[in-house]
Scaffold this active site. Structure first.
Site, mmCIF file in Angstrom:
data_model
loop_
_atom_site.group_PDB
_atom_site.id
_atom_site.type_symbol
_atom_site.label_atom_id
_atom_site.label_comp_id
_atom_site.label_asym_id
_atom_site.label_seq_id
_atom_site.Cartn_x
_atom_site.Cartn_y
_atom_site.Cartn_z
ATOM 1 N N LYS A 1 58.101 40.208 65.669
ATOM 2 C CA LYS A 1 58.957 40.974 65.439
ATOM 3 C C LYS A 1 58.446 42.332 66.074
ATOM 4 O O LYS A 1 57.460 43.018 65.493
ATOM 5 C CB LYS A 1 59.152 41.399 63.946
ATOM 6 C CG LYS A 1 60.456 41.962 63.752
ATOM 7 C CD LYS A 1 60.478 43.124 62.551
ATOM 8 C CE LYS A 1 59.771 44.382 63.206
ATOM 9 N NZ LYS A 1 60.721 45.433 63.880
ATOM 10 N N GLU B 1 45.621 46.720 62.006
ATOM 11 C CA GLU B 1 45.556 47.787 62.849
ATOM 12 C C GLU B 1 46.180 48.996 62.682
ATOM 13 O O GLU B 1 47.503 48.918 62.966
ATOM 14 C CB GLU B 1 45.593 47.321 64.301
ATOM 15 C CG GLU B 1 44.635 46.053 64.927
ATOM 16 C CD GLU B 1 43.354 46.325 64.821
ATOM 17 O OE1 GLU B 1 42.842 47.722 64.810
ATOM 18 O OE2 GLU B 1 42.477 45.326 65.000
ATOM 19 N N CYS C 1 47.152 55.002 68.528
ATOM 20 C CA CYS C 1 46.296 54.976 67.288
ATOM 21 C C CYS C 1 44.724 55.903 67.465
ATOM 22 O O CYS C 1 44.209 56.644 66.665
ATOM 23 C CB CYS C 1 46.108 53.681 67.013
ATOM 24 S SG CYS C 1 45.297 52.658 68.082
ATOM 25 N N GLU D 1 47.871 61.687 60.074
ATOM 26 C CA GLU D 1 48.306 61.282 61.376
ATOM 27 C C GLU D 1 49.777 62.023 61.910
ATOM 28 O O GLU D 1 50.647 61.741 61.325
ATOM 29 C CB GLU D 1 48.191 59.875 61.430
ATOM 30 C CG GLU D 1 48.315 59.210 63.033
ATOM 31 C CD GLU D 1 48.478 57.855 62.953
ATOM 32 O OE1 GLU D 1 49.222 57.234 62.066
ATOM 33 O OE2 GLU D 1 47.873 57.058 63.816
HETATM 34 P P1 NAD Z 1 55.534 51.650 61.618
HETATM 35 O O1 NAD Z 1 54.403 51.219 60.657
HETATM 36 O O2 NAD Z 1 56.428 52.513 61.085
HETATM 37 O O3 NAD Z 1 55.900 50.375 62.271
HETATM 38 C C1 NAD Z 1 55.421 49.574 62.785
HETATM 39 C C2 NAD Z 1 56.178 48.123 62.655
HETATM 40 O O4 NAD Z 1 56.273 47.631 61.592
HETATM 41 C C3 NAD Z 1 57.584 48.068 63.205
HETATM 42 O O5 NAD Z 1 57.757 46.892 64.018
HETATM 43 C C4 NAD Z 1 58.509 48.367 62.088
HETATM 44 O O6 NAD Z 1 59.850 47.623 62.216
HETATM 45 C C5 NAD Z 1 57.425 47.549 61.062
HETATM 46 N N1 NAD Z 1 57.996 47.711 59.768
HETATM 47 C C6 NAD Z 1 58.249 48.710 59.276
HETATM 48 N N2 NAD Z 1 58.626 48.788 57.825
HETATM 49 C C7 NAD Z 1 58.296 47.411 57.492
HETATM 50 C C8 NAD Z 1 58.259 46.792 56.198
HETATM 51 N N3 NAD Z 1 58.443 47.334 54.952
HETATM 52 N N4 NAD Z 1 57.907 45.450 56.173
HETATM 53 C C9 NAD Z 1 57.462 44.766 57.442
HETATM 54 N N5 NAD Z 1 57.353 45.624 58.724
HETATM 55 C C10 NAD Z 1 57.880 47.031 58.691
HETATM 56 O O7 NAD Z 1 54.502 52.178 62.504
HETATM 57 P P2 NAD Z 1 55.085 53.008 64.037
HETATM 58 O O8 NAD Z 1 55.482 54.249 63.757
HETATM 59 O O9 NAD Z 1 56.080 52.291 64.677
HETATM 60 O O10 NAD Z 1 54.010 53.023 64.925
HETATM 61 C C11 NAD Z 1 52.968 54.057 64.842
HETATM 62 C C12 NAD Z 1 51.658 53.681 64.026
HETATM 63 O O11 NAD Z 1 51.023 52.487 64.270
HETATM 64 C C13 NAD Z 1 50.608 54.628 63.877
HETATM 65 O O12 NAD Z 1 50.192 54.879 62.414
HETATM 66 C C14 NAD Z 1 49.704 54.255 64.685
HETATM 67 O O13 NAD Z 1 48.271 54.905 64.463
HETATM 68 C C15 NAD Z 1 49.729 52.976 64.350
HETATM 69 N N6 NAD Z 1 48.913 52.128 65.491
HETATM 70 C C16 NAD Z 1 47.876 51.330 65.325
HETATM 71 C C17 NAD Z 1 46.770 50.938 66.099
HETATM 72 C C18 NAD Z 1 45.473 50.319 65.931
HETATM 73 O O14 NAD Z 1 45.204 49.481 66.874
HETATM 74 N N7 NAD Z 1 44.938 50.501 64.987
HETATM 75 C C19 NAD Z 1 47.638 50.783 67.664
HETATM 76 C C20 NAD Z 1 48.686 51.404 67.711
HETATM 77 C C21 NAD Z 1 49.433 51.893 66.781
#
Ligand code: NAD
Length: 641
Positions: free
Chosen positions: A335, A410, A444, A544
């Site tokens: 997804k 992650e 991230c 963040e």
């Molecule tokens: P997000 O957590 O809002 O969304 C990430 C994914 O989760 C999306 O596909 C979203 O649709 C899904 N999602 C949202 N709510 C959900 C739920 N209730 N149940 C299941 N899935 C759900 O994050 P974002 O804003 O899209 O991405 C940014 C974040 O990702 C930042 O916090 C960043 O640090 C993190 N990130 C971490 C890494 C790493 O390697 N540690 C790498 C890239 C991004």
């Protein structure tokens, strides 16, 4: 596509021009010889700009002949620069394409990339030379107001011209309730395509398909054959590199040179784990049960793996989840983020073209609260592999309790980048700049907390702000663009909201601090922002932001720097800049993070483990560590007494 013929003389000219475009240090000149010449020749032979290249080389050689009496390839470094200046004026389209291609290639080599740094407006700042500016030590401070949107490739236009379906059990499908999500170009906010808003029923169906495929063809396939399919996928990604790079830029906003780097990583990542299919071994254990016993272990797949990914790396994130899972014999339901799903959908088509059996790789697009949550709750999912925010990670852990499915996470970061006064400050400045502003700060690992030793704090931070003011924002497909927009309106608003919080907390924005006006106003841009006079307790230093905002904080010695660096709920990564090897080791030992970079930043490799301490995550992706996330150990004890 029609091929353009390329002579040895053309290749020599390309090597000379590429050598003039990268900063003039010996190692990069060597790299130009090895990589850029043949690489550019291939682009000229097969790419859409073959005739543009042919015309440009002709013009460059005739200018060199008339001014210096010889061909470009016979000129010294000084004369090559004059030819490039001339090309900028008289063959601008060729010059820009050449420069974008050279930088795209260099950016796919992390070692060279580290030395070149983030492309600034001039080579003085570690970027490629900008021949539009007179040579000066002062970077320009004018941001462009024109939004240039070059036409995408025909294949990209064709892909976007009709609604794109999702992939379940090898079939292309609409959402079960017929709803769609509009995909927008974040640089313009215009709708560029649409894809299904999947439902929880769609998620369930994909999981069942993956379950059947796991019990069926995929598990029975020989490791060698599984590897060959993944190698074929890697090769298809490479063949479609230009198209995928443009889609990444249109979907996510990042500049094309960054998107090209992402495609390069996608290829090498897929190849890396394809190679592991035939190398997954167990052990024989010398057990002490009396009699004659043989104890050996095997590494077994988990079953159905659900991957949930963010939008910042719309091609590599899905692959970071899917490829190690597939290589170890699992099947996958992916997804992708609702903010950038187009590239993943194109990837799904390439998976089918590579010959993955039906149901082995399924892709359900849609919102996190519906599709993502349904996958997390589904008892037929054996494993969730998630990259995204810490907040959603926490929800996934709770939702997974039903069948105690495994979860790897992650998550977010607020990484300290620590600059000691004894560091190579020029290198540190480039590293800090690239560490926060690469990928618009939507990464991230962003070095979003900059700790600078008190004695150099004012000067260092002021130089960083000057560099930040020089960044050209624009459409990612415009080769002149150094930084694109944020991925969505809501992300832009979130970042601007944090800028306001910083102002309220009495931090001082030395650069940026707002959304640009003019023709960029309709996109989701935020100016690169450097906050000074920050203390580590402020919200802008603790939470963040996930955007181009850095908080600069002074420190007085190593214990002070590492204590402040560790004073955070996150523990993803850290940077340390020093010439003192003792300080480097002491800081590396003291920092509570998953990765420490010393005298470099954002240096990633497929073989090197990646993951967070504290609230930055669970588990390690990449390298052999990544295999542990998708396998379980079986112990077999045979009595042959
Ligand atoms: P997000 O957590 O809002 O969304 C990430 C994914 O989760 C999306 O596909 C979203 O649709 C899904 N999602 C949202 N709510 C959900 C739920 N209730 N149940 C299941 N899935 C759900 O994050 P974002 O804003 O899209 O991405 C940014 C974040 O990702 C930042 O916090 C960043 O640090 C993190 N990130 C971490 C890494 C790493 O390697 N540690 C790498 C890239 C991004």
């Amino acid at each position: 596509m029609k091929e353009t013929s390329v002579s040895i003389a053309d290749i020599s000219a390309l090597i000379a021009l590429a050598g003039g475009i990268v900063p003039a240090d010996d190692r990069d000149a060597g790299a130009a010889l090895v990589h850029a010449g043949p690489g550019l020749a291939e682009k000229m032979r097969r790419g859409p700009f073959g005739s543009l290249y042919a015309q440009g080389i002709l013009a460059a050689n005739s200018m060199a002949q008339s001014s210096f009496g010889c061909l470009v390839s016979e000129l010294g470094a000084f004369e090559v620069q004059r030819v490039l200046e001339w090309l900028l004026v008289h063959e601008a389209a060729f010059f820009r394409q050449l420069r974008a291609d050279v930088c795209g290639m260099y950016m796919s080599d992390p070692a060279v990339w580290q030395r070149i740094g983030f492309p600034g407006a001039s080579s003085d700042q570690g970027g490629y030379p900008d021949f539009t500016q007179p040579p000066t030590n002062q970077p320009p401070t004018n941001l462009p107001t024109m939004l240039i949107t070059p036409t995408p490739l025909a294949s990209v236009q064709q892909f976007l011209s009709k609604p794109i379906q999702m992939l379940i059990d090898g079939k292309w499908r609409d959402a079960s309730d017929g709803r769609w999500i509009d995909a927008t170009d974040p640089a313009t906010s215009l709708t560029i395509g649409r894809f299904p808003a999947g439902t929880s029923d769609d998620a369930r169906e994909a999981v069942q398909a993956a379950r059947r495929a796991f019990r069926g063809p995929w598990r029975r396939m020989l490791p060698y054959d599984r590897g060959r399919l993944l190698f074929k996928l890697a090769s298809l990604i490479e063949c479609h590199a230009d198209e995928l790079a443009q889609l990444i830029t249109l979907d996510n906003g990042k500049p094309l040179w960054e998107a090209k780097k992402e495609v390069g990583t996608a290829v090498s990542w897929t190849e890396y784990y394809a190679g592991w299919t035939t190398k997954l071994t167990g052990e024989t254990i010398p057990i002490s049960i009396p009699g004659q016993f043989l104890n050996y272990t095997t590494r077994e797949p988990l079953g159905v793996v659900a991957g949930i990914t963010p939008p910042n790396y719309p091609l590599t994130m899905p692959l970071y989840k899917a490829i190690p899972a597939l290589a170890t014999g699992n099947t996958v339901v992916l997804k992708p983020s609702e903010d950038a799903s187009l590239v993943a959908l194109r990837l799904a088509a390439l998976c089918m073209e590579a010959g993955l059996p039906d149901g082995v790789f399924n892709l359900v697009t849609g919102y996190g609260e519906t599709v993502g949550a349904a996958l997390a709750h589904d008892d037929f999912v054996d494993k969730i592999t998630f990259t995204g925010s810490t907040e959603v990670g926490r929800q996934l852990v709770k939702a997974s309790a039903g069948n105690l499915k495994r979860v790897s996470l992650e998550l977010g970061g607020k990484s300290p980048n620590i600059v000691f006064a004894d560091a190579d400050l020029e290198a540190a400045l480039k590293g800090v700049f690239m560490g926060i502003f690469f990928c618009q700060g939507e990464i991230c690992s962003a070095g979003s907390r900059l700790f600078v030793e008190e004695s150099i704090y004012d000067e260092f931070v002021s130089q960083l702000a000057t560099m930040a003011r020089s960044v050209k924002l624009g459409h990612g497909l415009d080769p002149e663009t150094k930084m694109g927009p944020l991925v969505s309106k809501s992300q832009q608003q979130r970042v601007l909201n944090y800028v306001q919080i910083g102002n309220d907390e009495k931090a001082v924005a030395l650069s940026g601090g707002q959304a640009p006006s003019g023709s960029l106003a309709s996109g989701y841009f935020v100016e690169p922002t450097v906050f000074a006079q920050v203390n580590n307790a402020m919200r802008i230093a603790q939470e963040e932001i996930f955007g181009p905002v850095v908080c600069a904080i002074p420190f007085h010695d190593l214990p002070d720097a590492t204590a402040k660096g560790n004073d955070s709920p996150f523990g993803l990564a850290a940077g340390v800049w020093t010439r003192d090897i003792r300080k480097a080791h002491q800081a590396a030992a003291a920092l509570e993070v998953g990765t420490v970079w010393v005298n470099c930043y954002n240096a990633f490799d497929n073989a090197s483990p990646w993951g967070g301490f504290k609230q930055s995550g669970w588990g390690r992706e990449k390298g052999p560590y990544g295999l542990d996330l998708f396998t379980q150990t079986k112990s077999v004890i045979i009595n042959f007494t």
